[in-house]
Design a protein around this motif. Structure first.
Motif, PDB file in Angstrom:
ATOM      1  N   ILE A   1       6.106   7.086  -4.538  1.00 43.93           N
ATOM      2  CA  ILE A   1       5.082   8.129  -4.588  1.00 43.93           C
ATOM      3  C   ILE A   1       4.397   8.175  -5.957  1.00 43.93           C
ATOM      4  CG2 ILE A   1       4.749  10.651  -4.487  1.00 43.93           C
ATOM      5  CD1 ILE A   1       5.192   9.424  -1.782  1.00 43.93           C
ATOM      6  N   MET A   2       5.161   7.906  -7.021  1.00 43.54           N
ATOM      7  CA  MET A   2       4.599   7.954  -8.374  1.00 43.54           C
ATOM      8  C   MET A   2       3.644   6.802  -8.660  1.00 43.54           C
ATOM      9  SD  MET A   2       7.655   9.522 -10.762  1.00 43.54           S
ATOM     10  CE  MET A   2       8.380   7.945 -11.006  1.00 43.54           C
TER      11      MET A   2
ATOM     12  N   PRO B   1       4.901   0.929  -6.065  1.00 46.90           N
ATOM     13  CA  PRO B   1       5.417   0.667  -4.716  1.00 46.90           C
ATOM     14  C   PRO B   1       6.411  -0.496  -4.637  1.00 46.90           C
ATOM     15  CG  PRO B   1       3.120   0.033  -4.853  1.00 46.90           C
ATOM     16  CD  PRO B   1       3.460   0.711  -6.140  1.00 46.90           C
ATOM     17  N   ILE B   2       6.229  -1.549  -5.414  1.00 48.78           N
ATOM     18  CA  ILE B   2       7.136  -2.693  -5.310  1.00 48.78           C
ATOM     19  C   ILE B   2       8.523  -2.313  -5.807  1.00 48.78           C
ATOM     20  CG2 ILE B   2       7.581  -5.051  -6.089  1.00 48.78           C
ATOM     21  CD1 ILE B   2       4.537  -5.466  -6.133  1.00 48.78           C
ATOM     22  N   LEU B   3       8.598  -1.693  -6.971  1.00 46.90           N
ATOM     23  CA  LEU B   3       9.887  -1.251  -7.506  1.00 46.90           C
ATOM     24  C   LEU B   3      10.530  -0.217  -6.583  1.00 46.90           C
ATOM     25  CD1 LEU B   3      11.967  -1.294  -9.791  1.00 46.90           C
ATOM     26  CD2 LEU B   3      10.620   0.491 -10.917  1.00 46.90           C
ATOM     27  N   GLY B   4       9.720   0.714  -6.080  1.00 43.44           N
ATOM     28  CA  GLY B   4      10.230   1.726  -5.161  1.00 43.44           C
ATOM     29  C   GLY B   4      10.805   1.126  -3.898  1.00 43.44           C
ATOM     30  N   MET B   5      10.124   0.121  -3.342  1.00 48.79           N
ATOM     31  CA  MET B   5      10.620  -0.510  -2.117  1.00 48.79           C
ATOM     32  C   MET B   5      11.891  -1.321  -2.369  1.00 48.79           C
ATOM     33  SD  MET B   5       9.091   0.398   0.538  1.00 48.79           S
ATOM     34  CE  MET B   5       9.692  -0.794   1.688  1.00 48.79           C
ATOM     35  N   ILE B   6      12.008  -1.932  -3.535  1.00 48.88           N
ATOM     36  CA  ILE B   6      13.235  -2.671  -3.859  1.00 48.88           C
ATOM     37  C   ILE B   6      14.415  -1.707  -3.928  1.00 48.88           C
ATOM     38  CG2 ILE B   6      14.415  -3.974  -5.682  1.00 48.88           C
ATOM     39  CD1 ILE B   6      11.660  -5.308  -6.254  1.00 48.88           C
ATOM     40  N   ILE B   7      14.231  -0.580  -4.598  1.00 43.35           N
ATOM     41  CA  ILE B   7      15.312   0.403  -4.714  1.00 43.35           C
ATOM     42  C   ILE B   7      15.601   1.031  -3.352  1.00 43.35           C
ATOM     43  CG2 ILE B   7      15.976   2.596  -5.795  1.00 43.35           C
ATOM     44  CD1 ILE B   7      14.350   1.670  -8.243  1.00 43.35           C
TER      45      ILE B   7
ATOM     46  N   SER C   1      19.818   6.183  -3.968  1.00 42.00           N
ATOM     47  CA  SER C   1      18.921   5.037  -4.155  1.00 42.00           C
ATOM     48  C   SER C   1      17.676   5.160  -3.278  1.00 42.00           C
ATOM     49  CB  SER C   1      19.643   3.730  -3.829  1.00 42.00           C
ATOM     50  OG  SER C   1      20.722   3.535  -4.683  1.00 42.00           O
ATOM     51  N   PHE C   2      17.875   5.551  -2.020  1.00 41.81           N
ATOM     52  CA  PHE C   2      16.746   5.697  -1.111  1.00 41.81           C
ATOM     53  C   PHE C   2      15.796   6.785  -1.615  1.00 41.81           C
ATOM     54  CE2 PHE C   2      14.556   6.883   2.802  1.00 41.81           C
ATOM     55  CZ  PHE C   2      14.275   5.638   3.342  1.00 41.81           C
ATOM     56  N   GLY C   3      16.344   7.914  -2.044  1.00 38.06           N
ATOM     57  CA  GLY C   3      15.514   9.017  -2.548  1.00 38.06           C
ATOM     58  C   GLY C   3      14.771   8.661  -3.821  1.00 38.06           C
ATOM     59  N   ILE C   4      15.461   8.020  -4.766  1.00 41.11           N
ATOM     60  CA  ILE C   4      14.811   7.622  -6.017  1.00 41.11           C
ATOM     61  C   ILE C   4      13.733   6.578  -5.739  1.00 41.11           C
ATOM     62  CG2 ILE C   4      15.201   6.373  -8.183  1.00 41.11           C
ATOM     63  CD1 ILE C   4      17.834   7.910  -8.429  1.00 41.11           C
ATOM     64  N   GLY C   5      14.018   5.648  -4.842  1.00 40.38           N
ATOM     65  CA  GLY C   5      13.009   4.649  -4.469  1.00 40.38           C
ATOM     66  C   GLY C   5      11.775   5.292  -3.866  1.00 40.38           C
ATOM     67  N   PHE C   6      11.985   6.321  -3.029  1.00 39.19           N
ATOM     68  CA  PHE C   6      10.843   7.027  -2.429  1.00 39.19           C
ATOM     69  C   PHE C   6      10.026   7.732  -3.515  1.00 39.19           C
ATOM     70  CE2 PHE C   6       9.004  10.823  -0.344  1.00 39.19           C
ATOM     71  CZ  PHE C   6       8.148  10.166   0.520  1.00 39.19           C
ATOM     72  N   LEU C   7      10.693   8.383  -4.467  1.00 42.06           N
ATOM     73  CA  LEU C   7       9.971   9.066  -5.551  1.00 42.06           C
ATOM     74  C   LEU C   7       9.205   8.074  -6.418  1.00 42.06           C
ATOM     75  CD1 LEU C   7      12.554  11.784  -6.638  1.00 42.06           C
ATOM     76  CD2 LEU C   7      10.426  12.099  -5.364  1.00 42.06           C
ATOM     77  N   ILE C   8       9.810   6.937  -6.709  1.00 40.00           N
ATOM     78  CA  ILE C   8       9.118   5.913  -7.501  1.00 40.00           C
ATOM     79  C   ILE C   8       7.908   5.380  -6.733  1.00 40.00           C
ATOM     80  CG2 ILE C   8       9.362   3.557  -8.403  1.00 40.00           C
ATOM     81  CD1 ILE C   8      12.213   4.337  -9.252  1.00 40.00           C
TER      82      ILE C   8
ATOM     83  N   ASP D   1       0.854  -1.183   0.000  1.00 35.39           N
ATOM     84  CA  ASP D   1       0.000   0.000   0.000  1.00 35.39           C
ATOM     85  C   ASP D   1       0.896   1.241   0.000  1.00 35.39           C
ATOM     86  OD1 ASP D   1      -2.559   1.411   0.318  1.00 35.39           O
ATOM     87  OD2 ASP D   1      -1.736   1.928   2.295  1.00 35.39           O
ATOM     88  N   LYS D   2       0.801   2.031  -1.081  1.00 39.23           N
ATOM     89  CA  LYS D   2       1.752   3.140  -1.219  1.00 39.23           C
ATOM     90  C   LYS D   2       1.531   4.238  -0.190  1.00 39.23           C
ATOM     91  CE  LYS D   2      -0.440   5.899  -4.805  1.00 39.23           C
ATOM     92  NZ  LYS D   2      -0.298   6.488  -6.111  1.00 39.23           N
ATOM     93  N   GLY D   3       0.319   4.406   0.311  1.00 39.95           N
ATOM     94  CA  GLY D   3       0.071   5.410   1.348  1.00 39.95           C
ATOM     95  C   GLY D   3       0.784   5.069   2.653  1.00 39.95           C
ATOM     96  N   LEU D   4       0.652   3.824   3.079  1.00 39.06           N
ATOM     97  CA  LEU D   4       1.316   3.390   4.314  1.00 39.06           C
ATOM     98  C   LEU D   4       2.836   3.397   4.157  1.00 39.06           C
ATOM     99  CD1 LEU D   4      -0.976   0.425   5.431  1.00 39.06           C
ATOM    100  CD2 LEU D   4      -0.678   2.615   6.584  1.00 39.06           C
ATOM    101  N   LEU D   5       3.317   2.978   2.989  1.00 40.51           N
ATOM    102  CA  LEU D   5       4.762   2.971   2.756  1.00 40.51           C
ATOM    103  C   LEU D   5       5.332   4.388   2.756  1.00 40.51           C
ATOM    104  CD1 LEU D   5       4.976   0.204   0.004  1.00 40.51           C
ATOM    105  CD2 LEU D   5       5.768   0.052   2.368  1.00 40.51           C
TER     106      LEU D   5
END
Length: 147
Positions: A81-82, A85-91, A72-79, A33-37
């Motif tokens: 938010i966009m 969520p799965i790709l963002g959490m992996i990064i 990596s952490f910042g790009i993952g957070f932006l991904i 869930d992208k809101g909780l993440l």
């Protein structure tokens, strides 16, 4: 000089960090869930900032050795938010591991001192490390030891 006393700001920071980890865990449990993440990430970063201070947090994330993990952490957070969520959490997980890899030995010692979990983390198959790591640690110990 760093003060290790527990003032109210540090207590609030540790609470926010804990809630950040909890919200991230819930976000993963509820099928990414992208809101909780996102809430977990915001709480975690704000908690770390309050715990160690804004200046120390900025120095930590902008240190040259931590640059890859911070990006990596910042790009993952932006991904995240966009909407991915799965790709963002992996990064983000990669960035988290790179950023906090220096804290793993300290965490291992802490986990070994916990009553029930400590026994598990003291088992040989859990404590085993690659031989190259042990050799490097022994060499660095020899440089500090005058024996």
């Amino acid at each position: 000089m760093v003060s290790f006393e527990m003032n109210d700001r540090k207590k609030i920071g540790l609470g926010l960090t804990g809630f950040g980890i909890f919200f991230s865990f819930l976000g993963i449990i509820f099928f990414f869930d992208k809101g909780l993440l996102a809430m977990g990430n915001i709480l975690f970063i704000s908690g770390v900032s309050l715990t160690i201070g804004v200046k120390s947090t900025m120095q930590f994330f902008t240190k040259r050795s931590n640059f890859k993990g911070s990006i990596s952490f910042g790009i993952g957070f932006l991904i995240l938010i966009m909407g991915w969520p799965i790709l963002g959490m992996i990064i983000e997980a990669y960035g988290f591991i790179v950023l906090f890899s220096g804290f793993w030995p300290t965490l291992a010692v802490f986990l070994q001192k916990i009553p029930i979990l400590g026994w598990l983390f003291q088992q040989p198959y859990v404590r085993s490390r690659p031989a190259s790591t042990r050799v490097r640690e022994e060499e660095s110990a020899e440089t500090f030891c005058s024996c």
